[in-house]
Design an enzyme around this catalytic site. Structure first.
Site, PDB file in Angstrom:
ATOM      1  N   LYS A  86      26.119  62.942  43.208  1.00 24.74           N
ATOM      2  CA  LYS A  86      26.595  64.023  42.349  1.00 24.74           C
ATOM      3  C   LYS A  86      25.543  64.322  41.292  1.00 24.74           C
ATOM      4  CE  LYS A  86      31.383  62.683  43.172  1.00 24.74           C
ATOM      5  NZ  LYS A  86      32.662  62.191  42.610  1.00 24.74           N
ATOM      6  N   SER A 118      34.690  53.739  41.852  1.00 26.90           N
ATOM      7  CA  SER A 118      34.286  52.726  42.822  1.00 26.90           C
ATOM      8  C   SER A 118      34.995  51.388  42.629  1.00 26.90           C
ATOM      9  CB  SER A 118      32.766  52.530  42.781  1.00 26.90           C
ATOM     10  OG  SER A 118      32.331  52.196  41.472  1.00 26.90           O
ATOM     11  N   LYS A 169      31.944  68.077  36.671  1.00 31.66           N
ATOM     12  CA  LYS A 169      32.958  67.343  35.897  1.00 31.66           C
ATOM     13  C   LYS A 169      32.329  66.205  35.107  1.00 31.66           C
ATOM     14  CE  LYS A 169      32.823  63.801  38.848  1.00 31.66           C
ATOM     15  NZ  LYS A 169      32.594  62.367  38.594  1.00 31.66           N
ATOM     16  N   SER A 232      34.759  55.359  34.027  1.00 33.10           N
ATOM     17  CA  SER A 232      33.788  56.435  34.222  1.00 33.10           C
ATOM     18  C   SER A 232      32.587  56.259  33.301  1.00 33.10           C
ATOM     19  CB  SER A 232      34.450  57.791  33.947  1.00 33.10           C
ATOM     20  OG  SER A 232      33.485  58.791  33.723  1.00 33.10           O
ATOM     21  N   ARG A 233      31.399  56.236  33.884  1.00 30.88           N
ATOM     22  CA  ARG A 233      30.185  56.061  33.077  1.00 30.88           C
ATOM     23  C   ARG A 233      29.968  57.239  32.135  1.00 30.88           C
ATOM     24  NH1 ARG A 233      28.724  54.294  38.207  1.00 30.88           N
ATOM     25  NH2 ARG A 233      27.752  56.285  38.708  1.00 30.88           N
TER      26      ARG A 233
END
Length: 319
Positions: A86, A118, A169, A232-233
């Site tokens: 992404k 993940s 996003k 989420s990073r």
């Protein structure tokens, strides 16, 4: 269980968290897996030799060079190339699938994207995703490879929209992470996510994506997952910025790539070139560049010109 006819040889290029998660999913269906990264002993030529599927799960910056290496080594025109990366290429502004399409014009290209954190996949928690391609047979092949009792896979024929939903996003997740870190409340976060969706749709449809794609798993679904989870990073980048940390420190603490940081820069360049209003993304860009504080970014969005909510989200004059 797969029949011999269904059994696939899959080269997974990238051994990070997402690559490992996808390997776990494919292993459930007893496919032959070859996992390559620059740090393991398996060479790229050994990994892709006679592979039915080559899956790119590497960082955006590595896609052009690895694609070029795969082309030089050579693959069958029947090999399905899948991208689960992404991002946007800083040099060409192309998405990963567009890079693969230009490099391998005779091969089927599939985009795999959805609300897929993940760590949750590795834990065997239920999830869903999308495989998108102009080649329906290829999309359905990848659908079958990864489908299981706890991972549901859908198909569509809009690879660009599917890819842009998953890419853009990440920028919005940074913004929501800032909002959460400043403790601005659920109302503010809900409003931000809701306004982020038409901004993403405006960008995607400008380049020919289908608007309905952004209302599905690869659009709204992925945005909700990335914008609401500390896994989420990109969300964590926003949280760090809200705490006054500089970007270099945040990325060092993450220890992994946050594609939204690079995507924001490329997106702003694209929007400037194409004349697309991106008010939220532009504030994220200024914040990442250190030109404004988190509170100033919020203030800039709140002080924008008043307008009806019912504006057509596809109208490029609307922000």
């Amino acid at each position: 269980m797969n029949t011999d006819q269904d059994h696939k040889t899959i080269a997974i290029l990238g051994a990070g968290a997402w690559g490992s998660a996808l390997a776990t999913l494919a292993a459930v269906n007893n496919h032959e897996l070859r996992i390559w990264s620059r740090r393991n002993e398996l060479s790229l030529s050994e990994a892709i030799a006679n592979a039915d599927i080559v899956l790119f799960v590497i960082s955006m910056k590595g896609v052009p060079s690895v694609a070029a290496q795969v082309e030089e080594i050579g693959i069958s025109k029947k090999t399905i190339l899948v991208t689960a990366t992404k991002g946007l290429d800083p040099k060409t502004t192309l998405t990963p699938s567009k890079i693969l399409q230009e490099t391998f014009p005779d091969n089927p290209i599939v985009v795999l994207s959805g609300p897929n954190l993940s760590k949750e996949i590795e834990a065997g928690l239920p999830a869903a995703t999308v495989t998108a391609s102009h080649d329906l047979v290829a999309a359905e092949t990848i659908q079958e490879v990864f489908s299981s009792d706890y991972f549901r896979v859908y198909t569509n024929n809009d690879p660009l929209g599917t890819e842009l939903g998953g890419t853009l996003k990440n920028v919005m997740a940074i913004a929501v992470g800032v909002c959460a870190g400043l403790k601005l409340g659920t109302n503010a976060q809900s409003a931000l996510i809701t306004r982020a969706l038409p901004e993403i749709m405006r960008i995607g449809t400008h380049f020919g994506a289908q608007p309905e794609t952004f209302l599905g798993l690869a659009g709204l679904g992925d945005m909700l997952a990335t914008c609401t989870s500390p896994l989420s990073r990109n969300y964590r980048v926003g949280m760090g910025l809200s705490q006054g940390k500089d970007l270099e420190q945040i990325l060092e603490e993450l220890g992994s790539t946050a594609e939204g940081v690079n995507t924001t820069q490329v997106l702003v360049n694209l929007a400037n070139r194409e004349g697309i209003p991106i008010p939220i993304s532009r504030q994220v860009y200024r914040l990442l560049k250190g030109k404004i504080t988190p509170l100033e970014a919020v203030g800039n969005l709140m002080d924008r010109e008043l307008k009806p909510e019912s504006c057509d989200i596809l109208d490029e004059s609307v922000g």
